[in-house]
Design an enzyme around this catalytic site. Structure first.
Site, PDB file in Angstrom:
ATOM      1  N   ARG A  88       0.856  -1.199   0.000  1.00 34.41           N
ATOM      2  CA  ARG A  88       0.000   0.000   0.000  1.00 34.41           C
ATOM      3  C   ARG A  88       0.886   1.241   0.000  1.00 34.41           C
ATOM      4  O   ARG A  88       1.002   1.950   0.993  1.00 34.41           O
ATOM      5  CB  ARG A  88      -0.974  -0.027   1.161  1.00 34.41           C
ATOM      6  CG  ARG A  88      -2.203  -0.848   0.796  1.00 34.41           C
ATOM      7  CD  ARG A  88      -3.326  -0.735   1.783  1.00 34.41           C
ATOM      8  NE  ARG A  88      -4.537  -1.340   1.214  1.00 34.41           N
ATOM      9  CZ  ARG A  88      -5.616  -1.628   1.902  1.00 34.41           C
ATOM     10  NH1 ARG A  88      -5.690  -1.352   3.166  1.00 34.41           N
ATOM     11  NH2 ARG A  88      -6.674  -2.169   1.311  1.00 34.41           N
ATOM     12  N   GLN A 108      -0.834   2.324  -5.956  1.00 35.06           N
ATOM     13  CA  GLN A 108      -2.287   2.479  -5.744  1.00 35.06           C
ATOM     14  C   GLN A 108      -3.101   2.067  -6.968  1.00 35.06           C
ATOM     15  O   GLN A 108      -4.142   1.449  -6.856  1.00 35.06           O
ATOM     16  CB  GLN A 108      -2.603   3.939  -5.423  1.00 35.06           C
ATOM     17  CG  GLN A 108      -2.902   4.148  -3.967  1.00 35.06           C
ATOM     18  CD  GLN A 108      -3.116   5.611  -3.631  1.00 35.06           C
ATOM     19  OE1 GLN A 108      -3.288   6.456  -4.511  1.00 35.06           O
ATOM     20  NE2 GLN A 108      -3.075   5.903  -2.358  1.00 35.06           N
ATOM     21  N   ASP A 122      -3.824  -1.731  -7.165  1.00 31.28           N
ATOM     22  CA  ASP A 122      -4.301  -2.360  -5.940  1.00 31.28           C
ATOM     23  C   ASP A 122      -5.695  -2.976  -6.133  1.00 31.28           C
ATOM     24  O   ASP A 122      -6.723  -2.341  -5.904  1.00 31.28           O
ATOM     25  CB  ASP A 122      -4.302  -1.293  -4.832  1.00 31.28           C
ATOM     26  CG  ASP A 122      -4.686  -1.843  -3.483  1.00 31.28           C
ATOM     27  OD1 ASP A 122      -5.031  -3.038  -3.396  1.00 31.28           O
ATOM     28  OD2 ASP A 122      -4.655  -1.073  -2.511  1.00 31.28           O
ATOM     29  N   SER A 135      -8.161  -3.046  -3.037  1.00 35.89           N
ATOM     30  CA  SER A 135      -8.912  -1.813  -2.771  1.00 35.89           C
ATOM     31  C   SER A 135     -10.062  -1.653  -3.757  1.00 35.89           C
ATOM     32  O   SER A 135     -11.176  -1.303  -3.365  1.00 35.89           O
ATOM     33  CB  SER A 135      -7.983  -0.589  -2.864  1.00 35.89           C
ATOM     34  OG  SER A 135      -7.080  -0.612  -1.786  1.00 35.89           O
ATOM     35  N   TYR A 181      -1.731  -0.968   8.383  1.00 33.20           N
ATOM     36  CA  TYR A 181      -2.652  -2.092   8.575  1.00 33.20           C
ATOM     37  C   TYR A 181      -2.826  -2.366  10.069  1.00 33.20           C
ATOM     38  O   TYR A 181      -1.903  -2.153  10.856  1.00 33.20           O
ATOM     39  CB  TYR A 181      -2.086  -3.374   7.952  1.00 33.20           C
ATOM     40  CG  TYR A 181      -2.183  -3.433   6.453  1.00 33.20           C
ATOM     41  CD1 TYR A 181      -3.413  -3.571   5.826  1.00 33.20           C
ATOM     42  CD2 TYR A 181      -1.046  -3.386   5.659  1.00 33.20           C
ATOM     43  CE1 TYR A 181      -3.513  -3.652   4.452  1.00 33.20           C
ATOM     44  CE2 TYR A 181      -1.126  -3.462   4.275  1.00 33.20           C
ATOM     45  CZ  TYR A 181      -2.369  -3.601   3.678  1.00 33.20           C
ATOM     46  OH  TYR A 181      -2.462  -3.687   2.332  1.00 33.20           O
TER      47      TYR A 181
HETATM   48  P1  NAI Z   1      -8.767  -2.851   4.934  1.00 31.59           P
HETATM   49  O1  NAI Z   1      -7.519  -3.489   5.407  1.00 31.59           O
HETATM   50  O2  NAI Z   1      -8.706  -1.632   4.086  1.00 31.59           O
HETATM   51  O3  NAI Z   1      -9.726  -2.522   6.164  1.00 31.59           O
HETATM   52  C1  NAI Z   1      -9.927  -3.378   7.239  1.00 31.59           C
HETATM   53  C2  NAI Z   1     -10.152  -2.478   8.433  1.00 31.59           C
HETATM   54  O4  NAI Z   1     -10.431  -3.292   9.562  1.00 31.59           O
HETATM   55  C3  NAI Z   1      -8.919  -1.639   8.769  1.00 31.59           C
HETATM   56  O5  NAI Z   1      -9.268  -0.277   8.749  1.00 31.59           O
HETATM   57  C4  NAI Z   1      -8.536  -2.144  10.149  1.00 31.59           C
HETATM   58  O6  NAI Z   1      -7.987  -1.115  10.952  1.00 31.59           O
HETATM   59  C5  NAI Z   1      -9.876  -2.639  10.661  1.00 31.59           C
HETATM   60  N1  NAI Z   1      -9.727  -3.546  11.802  1.00 31.59           N
HETATM   61  C6  NAI Z   1      -8.890  -4.580  11.976  1.00 31.59           C
HETATM   62  N2  NAI Z   1      -9.062  -5.130  13.165  1.00 31.59           N
HETATM   63  C7  NAI Z   1     -10.054  -4.436  13.792  1.00 31.59           C
HETATM   64  C8  NAI Z   1     -10.679  -4.517  15.047  1.00 31.59           C
HETATM   65  N3  NAI Z   1     -10.332  -5.452  15.949  1.00 31.59           N
HETATM   66  N4  NAI Z   1     -11.652  -3.631  15.333  1.00 31.59           N
HETATM   67  C9  NAI Z   1     -12.022  -2.683  14.439  1.00 31.59           C
HETATM   68  N5  NAI Z   1     -11.457  -2.546  13.234  1.00 31.59           N
HETATM   69  C10 NAI Z   1     -10.487  -3.415  12.912  1.00 31.59           C
HETATM   70  O7  NAI Z   1      -9.576  -4.001   4.208  1.00 31.59           O
HETATM   71  P2  NAI Z   1     -10.718  -3.768   3.125  1.00 31.59           P
HETATM   72  O8  NAI Z   1     -10.063  -3.698   1.816  1.00 31.59           O
HETATM   73  O9  NAI Z   1     -11.642  -2.690   3.552  1.00 31.59           O
HETATM   74  O10 NAI Z   1     -11.478  -5.161   3.209  1.00 31.59           O
HETATM   75  C11 NAI Z   1     -12.195  -5.495   4.381  1.00 31.59           C
HETATM   76  C12 NAI Z   1     -12.618  -6.969   4.319  1.00 31.59           C
HETATM   77  O11 NAI Z   1     -13.636  -7.153   3.362  1.00 31.59           O
HETATM   78  C13 NAI Z   1     -11.473  -7.906   3.887  1.00 31.59           C
HETATM   79  O12 NAI Z   1     -11.559  -9.070   4.666  1.00 31.59           O
HETATM   80  C14 NAI Z   1     -11.798  -8.208   2.458  1.00 31.59           C
HETATM   81  O13 NAI Z   1     -11.251  -9.420   2.036  1.00 31.59           O
HETATM   82  C15 NAI Z   1     -13.281  -8.254   2.544  1.00 31.59           C
HETATM   83  N6  NAI Z   1     -14.000  -8.159   1.290  1.00 31.59           N
HETATM   84  C16 NAI Z   1     -15.023  -9.030   1.179  1.00 31.59           C
HETATM   85  C17 NAI Z   1     -15.818  -9.030   0.077  1.00 31.59           C
HETATM   86  C18 NAI Z   1     -16.955  -9.999   0.046  1.00 31.59           C
HETATM   87  O14 NAI Z   1     -17.625 -10.117  -0.969  1.00 31.59           O
HETATM   88  N7  NAI Z   1     -17.193 -10.666   1.143  1.00 31.59           N
HETATM   89  C19 NAI Z   1     -15.578  -8.105  -1.042  1.00 31.59           C
HETATM   90  C20 NAI Z   1     -14.472  -7.213  -0.845  1.00 31.59           C
HETATM   91  C21 NAI Z   1     -13.708  -7.236   0.321  1.00 31.59           C
END
Ligand code: NAI
Length: 400
Positions: free
Chosen positions: A126, A131, A134, A137, A233
């Site tokens: 990242r 970017q 990515d 994202s 992260y």
């Molecule tokens: P990201 O890494 O940008 O955001 C994850 C967030 O979770 C971060 O801001 C982090 O600080 C926060 N986090 C981690 N531990 C935490 C805790 N204990 N309490 C509160 N916040 C916490 O990841 P992104 O890109 O936003 O993706 C999020 C999830 O969604 C990933 O697991 C990704 O694989 C998933 N995803 C799922 C899809 C689906 O169809 N199910 C589609 C796209 C993404």
């Protein structure tokens, strides 16, 4: 050089790794593009559209694997259990999301033996110059958007405030846990639909971003020092911390109509933050969308790939929401992939410089060597053992 698009075989996958507008850009750079007939069908790109931009459309995937120097896939190896070891041939370059943490040792060994150079785009660092490459994202942004729509569709209440002659209806309360890419997009979408939105993240630095979208930031009484790494992260915290966090979240979850969870730690299982008991405290008809379902889920009742009812609450555990918006998802993925290839392209050939940060982070096997990612994500670990491995709008012109 021939770039091959074999098409996707993973169950429910509708996207395609390279769209005709991106293929056109490659052809314009003296790269030949070979695509399996029907590869773009699920995302509304016809064989004709590929032919029109100079691609060679062939009848079967095997021909693509035989001919291509570079295979471009969305899901391969560790992200496609239906086809764990694709027919990658000796010396081939493979680019896609390959699920580096889910790959067996034998697969790494096999790739190294075949001298395959396998790039996995999930490990894109990242950093600002990466970017545009990515894919996580891009896909998370679509996932967050769609999560808010799925919740709005299911909830037996309106999202917006309604002031009508028949009475006033207060807006739905939406709580988004995890304010990374997916969470921020879910917040923005729920806000646009008129809900009353709260956002929460372990990283307090996202408070401003949450508030700038019009939502309230929820602050919990927790000691969060050491919860983030240098790349921004979140890192895995101990069970004691999560226990305390669940206690605090237990105040907010039951009073929400919709909870969207997106908390993720790269390379680690998703933390369980929402207990069954909290969901039992929500009103009947409430909705939970757990975007972290593919990595174990943030909510106790989540079942990956399924929708379950828990105490009158609908809990969605989607595993591939981007595939429900296949045209846009393919456009974005293909643009990211093109930017990655462009980074490596020199005079019609891909040049793999392992001193380059982007190459170093994403290359899993190369020259018979396994370069396995560390369990905590991000960096690669050279194993010198040859036998072992912003939302820019998508404009049609940008594709052309
Ligand atoms: P990201 O890494 O940008 O955001 C994850 C967030 O979770 C971060 O801001 C982090 O600080 C926060 N986090 C981690 N531990 C935490 C805790 N204990 N309490 C509160 N916040 C916490 O990841 P992104 O890109 O936003 O993706 C999020 C999830 O969604 C990933 O697991 C990704 O694989 C998933 N995803 C799922 C899809 C689906 O169809 N199910 C589609 C796209 C993404």
């Amino acid at each position: 050089m021939i770039v091959g698009i074999p098409g996707e075989t993973a169950s429910g996958e509708t996207r395609v790794a390279i769209t005709p507008p991106v293929a056109k850009k490659l052809v314009g750079r003296d790269v030949s593009v070979c695509v399996t007939s029907g590869a773009g069908e699920g995302s509304d790109w016809s064989d004709e559209a590929y032919r029109d931009v100079g691609c060679d459309v062939v009848d079967d995937r095997e021909t693509v694997f035989e001919r291509a120097d570079v295979i471009c896939q969305i899901r391969g190896l560790g992200t496609n259990e239906d086809e764990p070891m694709d027919p990658y041939r000796e010396g081939q370059i493979v680019v896609g999301t390959l699920g580096p943490y889910d790959l067996d040792d034998e697969v790494y060994d096999e790739l190294a033996d075949r001298q395959v150079s396998a790039f996995t785009l999930e490990l894109m660092p990242r950093i600002s110059r990466a970017q545009s490459m990515d894919v996580l994202s891009s896909m998370a942004s679509i996932g967050g958007y769609k999560a808010a729509l799925v919740a709005a569709e299911q909830l037996p209440k309106l999202f917006p405030l309604e002031m009508t002659a028949a009475g006033t209806v207060r807006p739905a309360d939406v709580f988004v846990i995890g304010a990374g890419v997916a969470g921020l997009k879910a917040i923005a979408t729920a806000e646009r639909l008129g809900a009353s939105v709260k956002g929460y993240d372990i990283r307090l630095e996202v408070k401003q971003e949450v508030e700038s979208l019009g939502a309230d930031f929820v602050e919990l009484d927790l000691e969060t020092e050491g919860s983030g790494d240098d790349e921004g992260y979140a890192v895995e915290m101990g069970e004691e911390f999560y226990e305390q966090q669940r206690k605090e979240l237990g105040r907010v979850v039951p009073e929400s109509d919709v909870v969207i969870t997106t908390a993720a730690i790269p390379g680690a299982p998703a933390p369980e933050l929402v207990s069954a008991e909290m969901i039992e405290g929500m009103d009947d008809g409430s909705v939970v969308v757990d975007l972290s379902a593919p990595t174990g889920g943030n909510c106790e009742p989540t079942v990956a790939g399924e929708t379950v009812e828990h105490a009158g609450v609908t809990v969605f555990g989607p595993t591939n929401l981007p595939a429900t918006v296949p045209h846009t998802a393919s456009q974005l993925f293909a643009n990211n992939l093109y930017n990655f290839l462009d980074h490596l392209l020199d005079d019609g050939e891909l040049v793999l410089d392992t001193d380059d940060e982007i190459v170093d982070a994403t290359l899993l096997t190369h020259d018979g060597t396994i370069r396995r990612p560390h369990e905590d994500g991000g960096e690669t670990d050279d194993e010198d053992d040859a036998t072992d491995e912003d939302e820019e709008p998508v404009e049609d012109e940008a594709d052309a």
